[in-house]
Design a protein around this motif. Structure first.
Motif, PDB file in Angstrom:
ATOM      1  N   ILE A  23     -48.084 -47.078 101.466  1.00 54.81           N
ATOM      2  CA  ILE A  23     -48.343 -46.602 100.097  1.00 54.81           C
ATOM      3  C   ILE A  23     -49.456 -47.427  99.444  1.00 54.81           C
ATOM      4  CG2 ILE A  23     -47.298 -46.309  97.800  1.00 54.81           C
ATOM      5  CD1 ILE A  23     -44.619 -45.849  99.480  1.00 54.81           C
TER       6      ILE A  23
ATOM      7  N   GLU B 282     -53.251 -46.055  98.383  1.00 54.76           N
ATOM      8  CA  GLU B 282     -53.753 -46.193  97.014  1.00 54.76           C
ATOM      9  C   GLU B 282     -55.027 -47.031  96.990  1.00 54.76           C
ATOM     10  OE1 GLU B 282     -53.461 -47.734  92.680  1.00 54.76           O
ATOM     11  OE2 GLU B 282     -53.294 -48.914  94.508  1.00 54.76           O
TER      12      GLU B 282
ATOM     13  N   MET C 167     -50.720 -42.508  92.668  1.00 57.92           N
ATOM     14  CA  MET C 167     -49.293 -42.595  93.010  1.00 57.92           C
ATOM     15  C   MET C 167     -48.667 -41.198  93.073  1.00 57.92           C
ATOM     16  SD  MET C 167     -48.030 -45.370  93.852  1.00 57.92           S
ATOM     17  CE  MET C 167     -48.791 -46.935  94.082  1.00 57.92           C
TER      18      MET C 167
ATOM     19  N   ILE D  74     -49.578 -39.564  96.297  1.00 57.18           N
ATOM     20  CA  ILE D  74     -48.849 -40.137  97.444  1.00 57.18           C
ATOM     21  C   ILE D  74     -47.393 -39.645  97.431  1.00 57.18           C
ATOM     22  CG2 ILE D  74     -48.119 -42.272  98.581  1.00 57.18           C
ATOM     23  CD1 ILE D  74     -50.585 -43.636  97.248  1.00 57.18           C
ATOM     24  N   ASP D  75     -46.832 -39.568  96.242  1.00 57.34           N
ATOM     25  CA  ASP D  75     -45.460 -39.059  96.086  1.00 57.34           C
ATOM     26  C   ASP D  75     -45.371 -37.635  96.657  1.00 57.34           C
ATOM     27  OD1 ASP D  75     -42.979 -38.208  95.139  1.00 57.34           O
ATOM     28  OD2 ASP D  75     -43.152 -39.341  93.277  1.00 57.34           O
TER      29      ASP D  75
END
Ligand SMILES: Nc1ncnc2c1ncn2[C@@H]1O[C@H](COP(=O)(O)OP(=O)(O)O)[C@@H](O)[C@H]1O
Ligand SMILES: CC(=O)OP(=O)(O)O
Ligand SMILES: [Mg+2]
Length: 410
Positions: A252, A256, A263, A266-267
């Protein structure tokens, strides 16, 4: 008229599954599904078991509120509407119950607030659950509405399984710990497995593999969960339809800092564009098997990654339990995909694990053993029934037992 009916609503991220049951004999009066909510291609499928009649409607269903209204209309068309005087309660599947709810709970304002507070840790699920509850409560404010939490069965996990190895103060401040999900299914299936073995639940140690779109494994010792693969959210653990399961958390940071992703991106990547779908473009195991049969290497690799992770959890929970009486497959993939079951235990003969090819190939709706007769550890397929379990817990709470409603927050 006596109140013996319970309606169960299982509101998922993009679907609502429902069942109406008569709790005198736990028989199903109606079952149905609204799927692809929010898309142009939504579908409602409703079956009244009382008449044997099935209806299907295709066309957009805008949101969960519209879906619930459609469910109410379908039931009413069969004379089983929400205004029925025979309805004793409505049971709701709620995915995240945090630290508070270890039992089914009658929903009041405090419970609604807590379910809402937990939306960030079950983003695909709790918001949908809440809309389902609010819509149903508006339709029948006079009835008890009961929340049955996916997390409840896992609250027996010992601290050494539930805690992450991070700073305890920070973990406690933000309630970061492993909660586990699909607990209603793990509870029901582990109990049914004991029954299949002719034993009481407290006599058997079982590894439950719930392999649906979301997937999780649990280690159940004597009827109590001692470990499970999902964590703070339903993202940890096995490879799923669209979720990655376990990964190095530094992935993660890397995406980033080096990949320039936000974020939120990525979620979305890890929850909706990963897992089998991310690996090969398909999240349905049927399609993946079809592609493998045609020699598709990408589908083959996705399958192999899925199985490798599954096998690691079988080994891990074997070690956690020390003695295993049964390994049980359940949910859409577990109940239907014989090649998954075969591959998951292949090479584990030294652990007493094997499947019988003929038994594994038989398709059925009943709990069944698929291990050879002389196997040291039973391998079983047990269809899950989260709706029946929710109805049973709901009916017991509203009183037909002790006559009192309680909330865990009271
Ligand atoms: N006959 C089948 N063979 C292989 N996989 C199947 C079959 N039927 C369903 N599945 C798998 O089961 C998944 C759905 O499982 P289910 O337990 O209904 O999931 P959920 O409750 O999370 O929506 C499908 O995405 C598909 O991968
Ligand atoms: C908690 C969870 O992953 O549920 P589902 O499998 O219904 O998505
Ligand atoms: Mg499911």
């Amino acid at each position: 008229m006596s109140q013996t009916h319970v309606l169960v609503l299982n509101s998922g991220s993009s679907s609502v599954k429902y069942q109406l049951l008569d709790m005198r004999d736990s028989s199903r009066l109606a079952v149905g599904l609204v799927e692809r909510i929010g898309e142009q291609t939504s579908r409602i499928k409703h079956t009244a078991l009382t008449t044997g009649c099935t209806r299907e409607q295709n066309g957009p269903v805008a949101d969960h509120q519209a879906a619930l209204k459609a469910v109410a209309e379908e039931l009413a068309r069969d004379g089983l509407g929400l205004d029925s005087p025979e309805l004793a309660a409505i049971g709701h599947r709620v995915v995240h119950g945090g630290m508070f709810f270890s039992e089914p709970t009658v929903i009041d304002d405090a419970v609604l607030t807590e379910i809402e507070r937990l939306i960030p840790v079950a983003p695909l699920h709790n918001a949908a659950n809440l809309t389902g509850i609010r819509t149903a409560m508006a339709l029948r404010p006079d009835l008890p509405h009961v929340a049955v939490f996916d997390t409840a069965f896992h609250t027996t996990m010992p601290e050494h399984a539930a805690r992450y190895a991070i700073d305890t103060k920070i973990a406690d401040r933000h309630r970061v710990r492993r909660y586990g999900f699909h607990g209603t299914s793990h509870a029901y299936v582990s109990r049914e497995t004991a029954k299949l073995l002719g034993k009481a639940p407290d006599e058997v140690n079982v590894i439950v593999l719930h392999l649906g779109n979301g997937a999780s494994a649990s280690a159940v010792r004597g009827g109590r969960c001692v470990d499970t693969s999902m964590g703070l959210t339903p993202l940890e653990g096995l490879v799923m339809g669209t979720r990655s399961g376990d990964l190095d958390p530094a992935v993660i940071f890397h995406l980033e800092r080096v990949g320039g992703m936000s974020m939120d991106e990525i979620d979305t990547l890890l929850n909706k564009r990963s897992g089998l779908f991310g690996l090969c473009g398909d999240n349905d195991m049927r399609e993946i098997q079809r592609r493998i049969d045609e020699g598709d290497a990408q589908a083959r690799l996705a399958f192999d990654i899925y199985i490798h992770r599954l096998k690691k959890y079988i080994g891990a929970y074997y070690a956690v339990l020390g003695r295993v009486d049964a390994i049980v497959f359940t949910a859409g993939v577990g109940e239907n995909a014989a090649p998954v079951r075969e591959a998951a235990v292949m090479g584990l003969e030294e652990l007493g694990l094997a499947v019988d090819g003929d038994l594994n190939g038989v398709h059925g709706d009943e709990p069944r053993l698929i291990s050879p007769a002389d196997a040291r550890v039973a391998v079983a397929v047990v269809p899950t029934d989260e709706e029946l379990e929710i109805a049973t817990q709901t009916y017991a709470l509203v009183g037909k037992g002790n006559g009192t409603y309680s909330t865990a927050l009271a």
